[in-house]
Design an enzyme around this catalytic site. Structure first.
Site, PDB file in Angstrom:
ATOM      1  N   GLU A   1       0.965  -1.127   0.044  1.00  0.00           N
ATOM      2  CA  GLU A   1      -0.100   0.230  -0.059  1.00  0.00           C
ATOM      3  C   GLU A   1       0.700   1.346  -0.048  1.00  0.00           C
ATOM      4  O   GLU A   1       0.595   2.374  -0.784  1.00  0.00           O
ATOM      5  CB  GLU A   1      -1.053   0.182   1.284  1.00  0.00           C
ATOM      6  CG  GLU A   1      -1.730  -1.141   1.528  1.00  0.00           C
ATOM      7  CD  GLU A   1      -1.428  -2.179   2.308  1.00  0.00           C
ATOM      8  OE1 GLU A   1      -0.231  -2.707   2.144  1.00  0.00           O
ATOM      9  OE2 GLU A   1      -2.197  -2.600   3.109  1.00  0.00           O
TER      10      GLU A   1
ATOM     11  N   CYS B   1      -2.716  -2.437   7.666  1.00  0.00           N
ATOM     12  CA  CYS B   1      -2.551  -2.399   8.867  1.00  0.00           C
ATOM     13  C   CYS B   1      -2.746  -0.838   9.584  1.00  0.00           C
ATOM     14  O   CYS B   1      -3.068  -0.065   8.534  1.00  0.00           O
ATOM     15  CB  CYS B   1      -1.283  -2.564   8.966  1.00  0.00           C
ATOM     16  SG  CYS B   1      -0.057  -1.687   8.392  1.00  0.00           S
TER      17      CYS B   1
ATOM     18  N   CYS C   1      -0.550   1.577   7.272  1.00  0.00           N
ATOM     19  CA  CYS C   1      -1.218   1.774   5.851  1.00  0.00           C
ATOM     20  C   CYS C   1      -2.439   2.385   5.872  1.00  0.00           C
ATOM     21  O   CYS C   1      -2.663   3.444   5.109  1.00  0.00           O
ATOM     22  CB  CYS C   1      -1.179   0.568   5.282  1.00  0.00           C
ATOM     23  SG  CYS C   1       0.488  -0.287   4.868  1.00  0.00           S
TER      24      CYS C   1
END
Length: 143
Positions: free
Chosen positions: A49, A77, A80
């Site tokens: 990402e 996560c 990101c």
């Protein structure tokens, strides 16, 4: 999402956790694509990402990626997720949920948090089984 799965398979071929991502603009044009690279780049932030956001920002000459959609094989996560918020990505589409570290609805939900000045539209579960199978097989092979 099919392209994100191809990118995840590329990460696996490089012995990286199989996660792939791509960012498209409002007209559906691909702005950037990447797979996980933390091991190869010796960079804990080299998640698919973030690599996509960096490349799209360079290409567009702007860190704000307004009107874009990110497709990724695994729920982002916290690191990101907040990058997506700061970049002003409009929409997130992900495959497999991540109950251990997912920050877009599983463990927590940063991308729709009411205290933040930007929120993303989120669609999870797209090609979830294929995405989850890639991850499951990858980790089983390493045990």
């Amino acid at each position: 999402m099919a392209r994100a799965l191809e990118l995840a398979r590329e990460a696996e071929r490089q012995d990286e956790v199989p996660v792939g991502a791509l960012l498209v603009d409002a007209e559906g044009r691909v702005l950037a694509e990447a797979c996980n690279r933390p091991i190869g780049l010796n960079d804990p932030t080299a998640h698919a990402e973030l690599l996509v956001l960096r490349e799209a920002g360079r290409r567009l000459g702007n860190y704000r990626l307004v009107g874009t959609t990110l497709y990724v094989t695994l729920e982002p996560c916290a690191m990101c997720a907040m990058a997506l918020v700061h970049a002003r990505v409009r929409r997130l589409v992900f495959g497999a949920s991540d109950p251990r570290t997912g920050a877009c609805g599983s463990l927590m939900n940063l991308v729709e948090h009411p205290a933040l000045n930007h929120r993303l539209e989120v669609t999870g579960g797209v090609l979830a089984e294929e995405s989850a199978r890639l991850l499951r097989d990858f980790f089983q092979a390493r045990r």
